[in-house]
Design a protein around this motif. Structure first.
Motif, mmCIF file in Angstrom:
data_model
loop_
_atom_site.group_PDB
_atom_site.id
_atom_site.type_symbol
_atom_site.label_atom_id
_atom_site.label_comp_id
_atom_site.label_asym_id
_atom_site.label_seq_id
_atom_site.Cartn_x
_atom_site.Cartn_y
_atom_site.Cartn_z
ATOM 1 N N ARG A 12 -26.457 -27.391 22.948
ATOM 2 C CA ARG A 12 -25.958 -28.758 23.116
ATOM 3 C C ARG A 12 -24.431 -28.745 23.100
ATOM 4 O O ARG A 12 -23.812 -27.905 22.467
ATOM 5 C CB ARG A 12 -26.444 -29.651 21.981
ATOM 6 C CG ARG A 12 -27.849 -30.252 22.031
ATOM 7 C CD ARG A 12 -28.851 -29.505 22.795
ATOM 8 N NE ARG A 12 -30.181 -30.098 22.741
ATOM 9 C CZ ARG A 12 -31.196 -29.513 22.148
ATOM 10 N NH1 ARG A 12 -31.044 -28.372 21.513
ATOM 11 N NH2 ARG A 12 -32.385 -30.062 22.182
ATOM 12 N N THR A 13 -23.850 -29.701 23.778
ATOM 13 C CA THR A 13 -22.387 -29.810 23.805
ATOM 14 C C THR A 13 -21.897 -30.455 22.507
ATOM 15 O O THR A 13 -22.672 -31.098 21.780
ATOM 16 C CB THR A 13 -21.919 -30.679 24.989
ATOM 17 O OG1 THR A 13 -22.384 -32.030 24.780
ATOM 18 C CG2 THR A 13 -22.432 -30.141 26.319
ATOM 19 N N ASP A 14 -20.596 -30.330 22.253
ATOM 20 C CA ASP A 14 -20.007 -31.000 21.094
ATOM 21 C C ASP A 14 -20.166 -32.514 21.213
ATOM 22 O O ASP A 14 -20.392 -33.196 20.208
ATOM 23 C CB ASP A 14 -18.525 -30.638 20.961
ATOM 24 C CG ASP A 14 -18.326 -29.217 20.438
ATOM 25 O OD1 ASP A 14 -19.239 -28.669 19.796
ATOM 26 O OD2 ASP A 14 -17.233 -28.671 20.668
ATOM 27 N N GLU A 15 -20.087 -33.029 22.413
ATOM 28 C CA GLU A 15 -20.252 -34.469 22.615
ATOM 29 C C GLU A 15 -21.666 -34.912 22.260
ATOM 30 O O GLU A 15 -21.862 -35.969 21.641
ATOM 31 C CB GLU A 15 -19.928 -34.849 24.072
ATOM 32 C CG GLU A 15 -18.468 -34.689 24.440
ATOM 33 C CD GLU A 15 -18.055 -33.242 24.760
ATOM 34 O OE1 GLU A 15 -18.934 -32.371 25.009
ATOM 35 O OE2 GLU A 15 -16.838 -32.978 24.727
ATOM 36 N N GLN A 16 -22.664 -34.135 22.641
ATOM 37 C CA GLN A 16 -24.049 -34.463 22.301
ATOM 38 C C GLN A 16 -24.268 -34.422 20.793
ATOM 39 O O GLN A 16 -24.944 -35.291 20.231
ATOM 40 C CB GLN A 16 -25.014 -33.497 22.991
ATOM 41 C CG GLN A 16 -25.093 -33.703 24.486
ATOM 42 C CD GLN A 16 -25.905 -32.618 25.168
ATOM 43 O OE1 GLN A 16 -25.732 -31.436 24.897
ATOM 44 N NE2 GLN A 16 -26.798 -33.023 26.049
ATOM 45 N N LYS A 17 -23.695 -33.425 20.134
ATOM 46 C CA LYS A 17 -23.834 -33.332 18.682
ATOM 47 C C LYS A 17 -23.129 -34.490 17.987
ATOM 48 O O LYS A 17 -23.640 -35.034 17.007
ATOM 49 C CB LYS A 17 -23.310 -31.990 18.179
ATOM 50 C CG LYS A 17 -24.207 -30.827 18.578
ATOM 51 C CD LYS A 17 -23.697 -29.533 17.986
ATOM 52 C CE LYS A 17 -23.323 -28.581 19.082
ATOM 53 N NZ LYS A 17 -22.849 -27.291 18.589
ATOM 54 N N GLN A 18 -21.981 -34.898 18.494
ATOM 55 C CA GLN A 18 -21.268 -36.036 17.917
ATOM 56 C C GLN A 18 -22.101 -37.303 18.037
ATOM 57 O O GLN A 18 -22.218 -38.078 17.090
ATOM 58 C CB GLN A 18 -19.907 -36.227 18.590
ATOM 59 C CG GLN A 18 -19.103 -37.364 18.000
ATOM 60 C CD GLN A 18 -18.809 -37.176 16.527
ATOM 61 O OE1 GLN A 18 -18.465 -36.084 16.087
ATOM 62 N NE2 GLN A 18 -18.949 -38.233 15.745
ATOM 63 N N GLU A 19 -22.687 -37.519 19.199
ATOM 64 C CA GLU A 19 -23.541 -38.698 19.391
ATOM 65 C C GLU A 19 -24.742 -38.642 18.454
ATOM 66 O O GLU A 19 -25.140 -39.658 17.871
ATOM 67 C CB GLU A 19 -23.996 -38.800 20.849
ATOM 68 C CG GLU A 19 -24.813 -40.042 21.125
ATOM 69 C CD GLU A 19 -25.181 -40.228 22.594
ATOM 70 O OE1 GLU A 19 -25.937 -41.171 22.871
ATOM 71 O OE2 GLU A 19 -24.723 -39.434 23.442
ATOM 72 N N LEU A 20 -25.319 -37.467 18.295
ATOM 73 C CA LEU A 20 -26.459 -37.292 17.395
ATOM 74 C C LEU A 20 -26.095 -37.688 15.969
ATOM 75 O O LEU A 20 -26.803 -38.474 15.336
ATOM 76 C CB LEU A 20 -26.946 -35.837 17.438
ATOM 77 C CG LEU A 20 -28.030 -35.458 16.436
ATOM 78 C CD1 LEU A 20 -29.341 -36.167 16.763
ATOM 79 C CD2 LEU A 20 -28.218 -33.956 16.410
ATOM 80 N N VAL A 21 -24.985 -37.156 15.454
ATOM 81 C CA VAL A 21 -24.641 -37.455 14.068
ATOM 82 C C VAL A 21 -24.279 -38.931 13.878
ATOM 83 O O VAL A 21 -24.587 -39.511 12.833
ATOM 84 C CB VAL A 21 -23.536 -36.521 13.504
ATOM 85 C CG1 VAL A 21 -24.001 -35.088 13.501
ATOM 86 C CG2 VAL A 21 -22.225 -36.656 14.223
#
Length: 61
Positions: A12-21
């Motif tokens: 996953r991209t950093d952007e996807q992980k940020q949205e997840l958290v």
């Protein structure tokens, strides 16, 4: 202080992980009334060679 652990395959991209958290924090805060600043999220990423379902590794699919 709620601690949520998310286990997922790497990639996953950093952007996807940020949205997840952000969304997990909001969901925990809303559902149990914990202040968002007290919600901790741990992301554990694993290689596809280290995860299998029904006798097949994710790396082989």
């Amino acid at each position: 202080m709620p601690i949520v652990t998310v286990q997922m395959l790497e990639g996953r991209t950093d952007e996807q992980k940020q949205e997840l958290v952000e969304k997990v924090t909001a969901a925990v805060s809303e559902s149990i009334g914990a202040p968002a600043e007290r919600v901790s999220i741990v992301i554990e990423e694993m290689k596809k060679t280290n995860f299998a379902v029904a006798g097949k590794r994710a790396s082989d699919l």
